[in-house]
Design an enzyme around this catalytic site. Structure first.
Site, PDB file in Angstrom:
ATOM      1  N   TYR A   1      44.463 -61.804   2.791  1.00  0.00           N
ATOM      2  CA  TYR A   1      45.957 -61.488   1.891  1.00  0.00           C
ATOM      3  C   TYR A   1      46.160 -59.910   2.284  1.00  0.00           C
ATOM      4  O   TYR A   1      47.607 -59.684   2.158  1.00  0.00           O
ATOM      5  CB  TYR A   1      45.383 -60.965   0.242  1.00  0.00           C
ATOM      6  CG  TYR A   1      45.408 -62.212  -0.514  1.00  0.00           C
ATOM      7  CD1 TYR A   1      44.906 -63.427  -0.286  1.00  0.00           C
ATOM      8  CD2 TYR A   1      45.896 -62.187  -1.922  1.00  0.00           C
ATOM      9  CE1 TYR A   1      44.826 -64.379  -1.160  1.00  0.00           C
ATOM     10  CE2 TYR A   1      45.911 -63.156  -2.750  1.00  0.00           C
ATOM     11  CZ  TYR A   1      45.472 -64.392  -2.245  1.00  0.00           C
ATOM     12  OH  TYR A   1      45.289 -65.462  -3.276  1.00  0.00           O
TER      13      TYR A   1
ATOM     14  N   LYS B   1      32.233 -69.297   4.714  1.00  0.00           N
ATOM     15  CA  LYS B   1      32.327 -70.370   5.582  1.00  0.00           C
ATOM     16  C   LYS B   1      31.881 -70.143   6.970  1.00  0.00           C
ATOM     17  O   LYS B   1      32.534 -70.038   7.787  1.00  0.00           O
ATOM     18  CB  LYS B   1      33.883 -70.772   5.551  1.00  0.00           C
ATOM     19  CG  LYS B   1      34.308 -72.049   6.544  1.00  0.00           C
ATOM     20  CD  LYS B   1      33.797 -73.424   5.769  1.00  0.00           C
ATOM     21  CE  LYS B   1      34.207 -74.559   6.880  1.00  0.00           C
ATOM     22  NZ  LYS B   1      33.541 -75.750   6.163  1.00  0.00           N
TER      23      LYS B   1
ATOM     24  N   ASP C   1      33.535 -75.207   1.262  1.00  0.00           N
ATOM     25  CA  ASP C   1      33.759 -76.592   0.991  1.00  0.00           C
ATOM     26  C   ASP C   1      32.757 -77.300  -0.225  1.00  0.00           C
ATOM     27  O   ASP C   1      32.982 -78.023  -1.021  1.00  0.00           O
ATOM     28  CB  ASP C   1      33.827 -77.516   2.037  1.00  0.00           C
ATOM     29  CG  ASP C   1      32.862 -77.324   3.347  1.00  0.00           C
ATOM     30  OD1 ASP C   1      32.101 -76.285   2.844  1.00  0.00           O
ATOM     31  OD2 ASP C   1      32.853 -77.875   4.360  1.00  0.00           O
TER      32      ASP C   1
ATOM     33  N   ASP D   1      40.169 -66.913  -5.017  1.00  0.00           N
ATOM     34  CA  ASP D   1      41.452 -67.432  -5.500  1.00  0.00           C
ATOM     35  C   ASP D   1      41.617 -68.889  -6.188  1.00  0.00           C
ATOM     36  O   ASP D   1      41.799 -69.341  -6.950  1.00  0.00           O
ATOM     37  CB  ASP D   1      42.790 -66.930  -4.648  1.00  0.00           C
ATOM     38  CG  ASP D   1      44.160 -67.389  -5.290  1.00  0.00           C
ATOM     39  OD1 ASP D   1      44.273 -67.035  -6.250  1.00  0.00           O
ATOM     40  OD2 ASP D   1      44.984 -68.046  -4.566  1.00  0.00           O
TER      41      ASP D   1
ATOM     42  N   ASP E   1      40.854 -70.883  -9.847  1.00  0.00           N
ATOM     43  CA  ASP E   1      41.749 -71.932 -10.387  1.00  0.00           C
ATOM     44  C   ASP E   1      40.843 -73.340 -10.630  1.00  0.00           C
ATOM     45  O   ASP E   1      41.108 -73.873 -11.611  1.00  0.00           O
ATOM     46  CB  ASP E   1      43.069 -72.245  -9.570  1.00  0.00           C
ATOM     47  CG  ASP E   1      44.067 -71.308  -9.833  1.00  0.00           C
ATOM     48  OD1 ASP E   1      43.688 -70.218  -9.974  1.00  0.00           O
ATOM     49  OD2 ASP E   1      45.187 -71.971  -9.609  1.00  0.00           O
TER      50      ASP E   1
HETATM   51  C1  IPM Z   1      45.801 -64.771  -9.031  1.00  0.00           C
HETATM   52  C2  IPM Z   1      47.098 -65.184  -8.405  1.00  0.00           C
HETATM   53  C3  IPM Z   1      47.669 -64.162  -7.415  1.00  0.00           C
HETATM   54  C4  IPM Z   1      46.744 -64.222  -6.432  1.00  0.00           C
HETATM   55  C5  IPM Z   1      49.041 -64.338  -7.122  1.00  0.00           C
HETATM   56  C6  IPM Z   1      49.736 -64.677  -7.996  1.00  0.00           C
HETATM   57  C7  IPM Z   1      49.422 -63.345  -5.692  1.00  0.00           C
HETATM   58  O1  IPM Z   1      46.986 -66.560  -8.025  1.00  0.00           O
HETATM   59  O2  IPM Z   1      45.679 -63.708  -9.421  1.00  0.00           O
HETATM   60  O3  IPM Z   1      44.693 -65.564  -8.651  1.00  0.00           O
HETATM   61  O4  IPM Z   1      46.633 -64.962  -5.513  1.00  0.00           O
HETATM   62  O5  IPM Z   1      45.688 -63.532  -6.315  1.00  0.00           O
HETATM   63 MG    MG Z   2      45.171 -67.411  -7.997  1.00  0.00          MG
END
Ligand code: IPM
Ligand code: MG
Length: 360
Positions: free
Chosen positions: A143, A192, A224, A248, A252
């Site tokens: 990032y 990884k 993975d 990240d 999710d």
């Molecule tokens: C998160 C989001 C952010 C990230 C984006 C919106 C920049 O996906 O906080 O997980 O990638 O960190």
């Molecule tokens: Mg995210």
């Protein structure tokens, strides 16, 4: 107790879910006799409209003068990604805030309470009782690494760099071990290392630090494999330590255990314990302003703020119980309505949580 909170409502659904988080905090303040003072500041699209920039100095000052930052999601519609208002907003506003306060330790709890088991598309016997904490490094890695572009014979090549120093890895590894001590005392490093040298460094640093925490067991998974295990056998995890981009993605994925991205809050802390609290989901511009958004991720982020920035444990627990109570009562925003229940608006969910806090 008197606390000053910098409030950044955010874009898209940000304002409406922030209203409900404020409602919950006011209720907790009333119930437990605290004064929460909110200082509104702007970043992201709203700051662009007001100041022509995504993260103005006045906003950073407001955050610096506060005891904690409560932040909604930032970002615009995909179709407008290249407009001046929205282009680069995530990098400038979100990454900018994380970097400005050196918020390197991102905590993303994934808890499957009995009340939410039915919300997950996974079978109940798989998700029931899952309780993991993703500790995501937030101010390093790809990032923030070097980027570049070159054009050879009219062909563009673009690169981003994954890079970590031992110091960056060590400080979050210590943080994750300390947190594991207050939980089930198990830490899993996810990287990884069969491919990436930076992942080998994560393993080296972990191996060096682990003896300082003999009461915490640890293991290692390639990312993975980890992504499969999170779905197949989530109960094996306690603390999951990982880099910025894997964290990240995995967070999710893990949100599916709890039913929806709209259910997970997060805390981002620096070495001094200063924190920013935000839902892990995005700004969902497609449903903004319609009362469809789930305010729970934002409300749970506020609960984390009470616990971690203000040391108000009973208050944080009251907010979390109120969320569970509303879910147990069958209230469902659209994102968690697939398995039935009473479909309610953002505001009605917030009001139910408010009532439960006041009655706690
Ligand atoms: C998160 C989001 C952010 C990230 C984006 C919106 C920049 O996906 O906080 O997980 O990638 O960190
Ligand atoms: Mg995210």
């Amino acid at each position: 107790m008197h606390c000053t909170i910098a409030l950044l409502r955010g874009d898209g659904i940000g304002p409406e879910i922030s209203d409900e988080a404020l409602r919950a905090l006011h209720a907790a303040g009333q119930r437990f006799k605290h004064e929460f003072q909110f200082v509104e500041a702007y970043a992201g699209g709203e700051a662009w409209d007001r100041y022509g920039e995504h993260l103005p100095a006045v906003t950073l000052d407001a955050c610096r003068n506060a005891d904690a930052i409560l932040k909604g999601p930032f970002g615009g519609p995909l179709a407008e990604l290249h407009s001046p208002k929205w282009s680069g907003v995530e990098t400038t506003a979100i990454l900018g805030l994380r970097r400005a306060f050196d918020l390197f330790m991102n905590l993303r709890p994934v808890v499957v309470y009995p009340e939410v088991v039915a919300l997950s598309p996974l079978r109940p016997e798989i998700v029931e009782g899952a309780d993991m904490l993703i500790v995501r490094e937030l101010t390093g890695g790809i990032y923030f690494g070097e980027r570049g572009e070159r054009v050879v014979d009219g062909v563009r090549t673009v690169w981003d760099t994954e890079s970590y120093s031992e110091r960056e890895i060590a400080r979050i590894t210590h943080g994750a071990f300390r947190i594991a001590r207050g939980r089930r005392r198990h830490l899993t490093l996810v990287a990884k290392s069969n491919i990436l040298d930076s992942s080998v460094l994560w393993r080296d640093v972990l191996a060096r630090i682990a003896p300082e925490y003999p009461d915490v067991t640890h293991d290692y998974l390639h990312v993975d494999n980890a992504s499969m295990q999170i779905i197949a056998n989530p109960r094996q995890f306690d603390v999951l330590l990982t880099n910025n981009i894997f964290g990240d993605i995995l967070s999710d994925e893990a949100s599916v255990l709890a039913g929806s991205l709209g259910m997970l809050g997060s805390a981002s802390l620096n070495a001094e314990g200063f924190g920013m609290y935000e839902p892990i989901h995005g700004s969902a511009p497609d449903i903004a302003g319609q009362g469809k958004a789930n305010p729970i991720a934002m409300i749970l982020s506020a609960a984390m703020m009470l616990r971690l920035s203000f040391r108000l444990e009973a208050e944080a627990a009251a907010v979390e119980s109120a969320v569970r109570y509303a879910l147990a009562g069958g209230l469902r925003t659209a994102d968690i309505a697939a398995a039935g229940g009473e479909l309610v608006s953002t505001q009605r969910m917030g009001e139910a949580i408010e009532r439960a806090i006041l009655a706690s």
